[in-house]
Each structure stands twice: as C-alpha cells, then as structure tokens.
Design a protein around this motif. Structure first.
Motif, PDB file in Angstrom:
ATOM      1  N   ILE A  67       0.968  -1.066  -0.177  1.00 23.96           N
ATOM      2  CA  ILE A  67      -0.211   0.126   0.130  1.00 23.96           C
ATOM      3  C   ILE A  67       0.970   1.829  -0.207  1.00 23.96           C
ATOM      4  CG2 ILE A  67      -1.946   1.470   1.030  1.00 23.96           C
ATOM      5  CD1 ILE A  67      -3.075  -1.366   2.721  1.00 23.96           C
ATOM      6  N   ASP A  68       0.760   1.889  -0.842  1.00 25.80           N
ATOM      7  CA  ASP A  68       1.303   3.451  -1.667  1.00 25.80           C
ATOM      8  C   ASP A  68       1.586   4.386   0.004  1.00 25.80           C
ATOM      9  OD1 ASP A  68       3.293   4.845  -2.830  1.00 25.80           O
ATOM     10  OD2 ASP A  68       1.405   5.943  -3.777  1.00 25.80           O
ATOM     11  N   GLY A  69       2.597   5.046   0.342  1.00 25.67           N
ATOM     12  CA  GLY A  69       2.687   5.817   1.613  1.00 25.67           C
ATOM     13  C   GLY A  69       2.427   4.420   3.135  1.00 25.67           C
ATOM     14  N   PHE A  70       1.903   3.762   2.972  1.00 25.17           N
ATOM     15  CA  PHE A  70       2.055   2.714   4.112  1.00 25.17           C
ATOM     16  C   PHE A  70       3.114   1.147   4.065  1.00 25.17           C
ATOM     17  CE2 PHE A  70      -1.190   0.051   6.724  1.00 25.17           C
ATOM     18  CZ  PHE A  70      -1.043   0.111   7.698  1.00 25.17           C
ATOM     19  N   LYS A 159       6.753  -3.033  -5.892  1.00 28.10           N
ATOM     20  CA  LYS A 159       5.942  -3.105  -7.046  1.00 28.10           C
ATOM     21  C   LYS A 159       4.356  -2.255  -5.980  1.00 28.10           C
ATOM     22  CE  LYS A 159       2.842  -5.017 -10.456  1.00 28.10           C
ATOM     23  NZ  LYS A 159       3.016  -6.315 -11.245  1.00 28.10           N
ATOM     24  N   ARG A 160       3.915  -1.888  -6.099  1.00 23.32           N
ATOM     25  CA  ARG A 160       2.618  -1.038  -5.931  1.00 23.32           C
ATOM     26  C   ARG A 160       1.495  -1.958  -5.948  1.00 23.32           C
ATOM     27  NH1 ARG A 160       6.485   1.368  -3.185  1.00 23.32           N
ATOM     28  NH2 ARG A 160       6.383   3.303  -2.503  1.00 23.32           N
ATOM     29  N   GLY A 161       0.455  -1.860  -4.386  1.00 17.88           N
ATOM     30  CA  GLY A 161      -0.670  -3.080  -4.733  1.00 17.88           C
ATOM     31  C   GLY A 161      -2.013  -1.902  -5.627  1.00 17.88           C
ATOM     32  N   GLU A 162      -2.946  -2.472  -5.713  1.00 15.10           N
ATOM     33  CA  GLU A 162      -4.122  -1.795  -6.413  1.00 15.10           C
ATOM     34  C   GLU A 162      -5.459  -1.687  -4.601  1.00 15.10           C
ATOM     35  OE1 GLU A 162      -5.660  -2.984 -10.666  1.00 15.10           O
ATOM     36  OE2 GLU A 162      -3.107  -2.422 -10.656  1.00 15.10           O
ATOM     37  N   GLY A 163      -6.370  -0.415  -5.233  1.00 15.92           N
ATOM     38  CA  GLY A 163      -7.278  -0.939  -4.258  1.00 15.92           C
ATOM     39  C   GLY A 163      -6.746  -0.736  -2.297  1.00 15.92           C
ATOM     40  N   GLN A 164      -7.820  -0.798  -1.949  1.00 16.96           N
ATOM     41  CA  GLN A 164      -7.867  -0.388  -0.023  1.00 16.96           C
ATOM     42  C   GLN A 164      -6.911  -1.730   0.705  1.00 16.96           C
ATOM     43  OE1 GLN A 164     -11.446   0.241   1.793  1.00 16.96           O
ATOM     44  NE2 GLN A 164     -10.220   0.677   3.289  1.00 16.96           N
ATOM     45  N   ASN A 165      -6.840  -2.805  -0.031  1.00 20.19           N
ATOM     46  CA  ASN A 165      -6.220  -4.123  -0.086  1.00 20.19           C
ATOM     47  C   ASN A 165      -4.298  -3.843  -0.215  1.00 20.19           C
ATOM     48  OD1 ASN A 165      -5.783  -5.916   2.346  1.00 20.19           O
ATOM     49  ND2 ASN A 165      -6.406  -7.069   0.421  1.00 20.19           N
ATOM     50  N   GLY A 166      -4.642  -3.352  -1.317  1.00 22.83           N
ATOM     51  CA  GLY A 166      -3.403  -2.756  -1.995  1.00 22.83           C
ATOM     52  C   GLY A 166      -2.751  -4.726  -2.521  1.00 22.83           C
ATOM     53  N   ALA A 167      -3.543  -5.195  -3.301  1.00 28.77           N
ATOM     54  CA  ALA A 167      -3.409  -6.529  -3.541  1.00 28.77           C
ATOM     55  C   ALA A 167      -2.525  -5.872  -4.505  1.00 28.77           C
ATOM     56  CB  ALA A 167      -4.857  -7.061  -3.398  1.00 28.77           C
ATOM     57  N   VAL A 168      -1.289  -6.604  -5.451  1.00 31.34           N
ATOM     58  CA  VAL A 168      -0.505  -6.578  -5.627  1.00 31.34           C
ATOM     59  C   VAL A 168      -1.192  -7.383  -7.287  1.00 31.34           C
ATOM     60  CG1 VAL A 168       1.827  -6.965  -6.883  1.00 31.34           C
ATOM     61  CG2 VAL A 168       1.498  -6.358  -4.295  1.00 31.34           C
ATOM     62  N   ILE A 169      -1.185  -6.979  -8.092  1.00 31.90           N
ATOM     63  CA  ILE A 169      -2.494  -7.195  -9.043  1.00 31.90           C
ATOM     64  C   ILE A 169      -1.235  -7.422 -10.357  1.00 31.90           C
ATOM     65  CG2 ILE A 169      -3.575  -6.888 -11.370  1.00 31.90           C
ATOM     66  CD1 ILE A 169      -4.826  -7.150  -8.520  1.00 31.90           C
ATOM     67  N   GLY A 170      -0.652  -9.092 -11.530  1.00 34.32           N
ATOM     68  CA  GLY A 170       0.017  -9.132 -12.264  1.00 34.32           C
ATOM     69  C   GLY A 170       1.353  -9.971 -11.908  1.00 34.32           C
ATOM     70  N   GLN A 171       2.706 -10.109 -11.459  1.00 33.15           N
ATOM     71  CA  GLN A 171       3.717 -10.865 -11.264  1.00 33.15           C
ATOM     72  C   GLN A 171       4.942  -9.243  -9.441  1.00 33.15           C
ATOM     73  OE1 GLN A 171       4.892 -13.035 -12.768  1.00 33.15           O
ATOM     74  NE2 GLN A 171       6.459 -13.119 -10.617  1.00 33.15           N
ATOM     75  N   PRO A 172       3.942 -10.016  -8.807  1.00 39.07           N
ATOM     76  CA  PRO A 172       4.783  -9.097  -7.468  1.00 39.07           C
ATOM     77  C   PRO A 172       6.450  -8.831  -7.333  1.00 39.07           C
ATOM     78  CG  PRO A 172       3.428 -11.458  -6.876  1.00 39.07           C
ATOM     79  CD  PRO A 172       3.594 -11.027  -8.311  1.00 39.07           C
ATOM     80  N   ASP A 173       7.005  -8.180  -6.528  1.00 41.47           N
ATOM     81  CA  ASP A 173       8.338  -8.650  -6.414  1.00 41.47           C
ATOM     82  C   ASP A 173       8.544  -9.365  -5.476  1.00 41.47           C
ATOM     83  OD1 ASP A 173       8.224  -6.231  -8.196  1.00 41.47           O
ATOM     84  OD2 ASP A 173       8.646  -4.794  -6.443  1.00 41.47           O
ATOM     85  N   VAL A 174       9.497  -9.598  -5.090  1.00 38.57           N
ATOM     86  CA  VAL A 174       9.758 -11.385  -4.760  1.00 38.57           C
ATOM     87  C   VAL A 174      11.005 -11.103  -3.355  1.00 38.57           C
ATOM     88  CG1 VAL A 174      11.597 -12.974  -6.912  1.00 38.57           C
ATOM     89  CG2 VAL A 174       9.842 -14.217  -4.887  1.00 38.57           C
ATOM     90  N   MET A 175      11.164 -11.817  -2.201  1.00 40.37           N
ATOM     91  CA  MET A 175      11.594 -12.026  -1.855  1.00 40.37           C
ATOM     92  C   MET A 175      12.757 -13.304  -2.797  1.00 40.37           C
ATOM     93  SD  MET A 175      11.399 -11.400   1.562  1.00 40.37           S
ATOM     94  CE  MET A 175       9.845 -12.682   2.542  1.00 40.37           C
ATOM     95  N   LYS A 176      14.030 -12.928  -3.173  1.00 43.95           N
ATOM     96  CA  LYS A 176      14.093 -14.343  -4.234  1.00 43.95           C
ATOM     97  C   LYS A 176      15.271 -14.805  -2.736  1.00 43.95           C
ATOM     98  CE  LYS A 176      18.348 -14.870  -7.335  1.00 43.95           C
ATOM     99  NZ  LYS A 176      19.161 -14.241  -8.887  1.00 43.95           N
TER     100      LYS A 176
END
Length: 182
Positions: A67-70, A159-176
């Motif tokens: 969540i951007d800013g959070f 990579k930021r998510g979308e909506g109030q819950n901040g769910a990441v759409i598409g390919q999220p960033d990962v802890m390799k």
C-alpha cells in the motif's frame, strides 16, 4: 567438551541472529535490504523469523500486499511463493505455531519491520511488513521486530498494489533470497 557445547549452542539458537539480508527482485525493486532484528524487544518473533530464513522458507516469497504511503507485506511461506496461486497469498503462515504478542513502545516509523497478524493479537506467524512512512496508529498494536538499516531505496521501489487492500496485480516483487546475519 566445552567446544562441542558451544558449537551446539550456536547451531540450536537462531535467536543469535542480529539481522536479515533480503535480496529483492521484480518489476519494481531490485537490490538488497538489510534489517537489524530486535531480539531484545521481540525475542520469540525474531527467533521464528530467523529460523524460517535459515531454513530457506522465505526464498521465493512475494510481496503480496503493498500500500503506497503505508507498507509492503510479505512472508506468507505457505501460499505466497512465486509461481503459486496469488489469490491465496497472504492467507497462510508456516508450519510453526502462532506467537503470543510481544508489543513494545517502539514506534512504527519509516523502515520499521513489524509482524503481520489476524485480528487476534496472538496470531502472528511468518508474515511481516516494512513501513514506507510512519504509522503511529500501529504503535502498541503490532509486534515490532526490526528496522531497515540499508536499502530503503529498494523498499521504496517495491511494486505497489491496487485498491484499499493493496493487492498486487500481475507479477509481484519477490524475496529471491533471505539470509540470516550475525
């Protein structure tokens, strides 16, 4: 005999960890984040995170809620693996028991790492989050486990998510790769 006991103590006690090195990669962030762990504030949580990291459980786990800013949340070792069903990411934990809350008066400022949990204060398990900005409303409500000491620029690029819950759409960033440091 003393050397054998000392060697066993080092192997049996991941709470000796002082931090984590998290290699992040993806569409947003690419780089390494260093976290100092606060075993004096949250010894049970630090032991759990350290053990999971030492076992490689965090390797390949995505940032599923950002969540951007959070904050940016990760650590679902059950359902949050890259290549898995991202609709379930964030709903799982580990095969270890949930932990009793270790609340402190440490403030949720930028770069602070806290344990995610359900409504029950004693439900933290494997998931954690990194603060983008201060969140004083979390103070005393969630267990603080550490602080980013290097790589906040990498955290800021996740990579930021979308909506109030901040769910990441598409390919999220990962802890390799997540490595325990001493």
């Amino acid at each position: 005999m003393y050397k054998l006991i000392a060697a066993f103590a080092l192997l049996a006690s991941p709470a000796l960890a002082t931090g984590l090195q998290i290699e992040i990669e993806g569409e947003g962030a690419n780089g390494t984040v260093t976290v100092d762990l606060f075993d004096d504030i949250a010894p049970k949580h630090v032991e759990q995170i350290s053990a999971l990291a030492a076992e490689g459980k965090y390797d390949g786990v995505v940032f599923h809620r950002v969540i951007d800013g959070f904050m940016a949340q990760t650590g679902d070792v059950e359902f949050g693996r890259i290549g898995g069903d991202m609709r379930r990411a964030g709903t799982g934990g580990s095969d270890r028991p949930d932990l009793p809350a270790e609340f402190s008066d440490f403030n949720y400022d930028r770069g602070v790492v806290g344990m995610a949990r359900a409504q029950d204060p004693d439900s933290a398990n494997s998931q954690f989050f990194i603060m983008f900005a201060p969140g004083p409303f979390l103070n005393g409500q969630y267990t603080v486990v550490g602080q980013v000491t290097d790589g906040m620029d990498v955290v800021d690029a996740i990579k930021r998510g979308e909506g109030q819950n901040g769910a990441v759409i598409g390919q999220p960033d990962v802890m390799k790769k997540v490595t325990v440091t001493e």
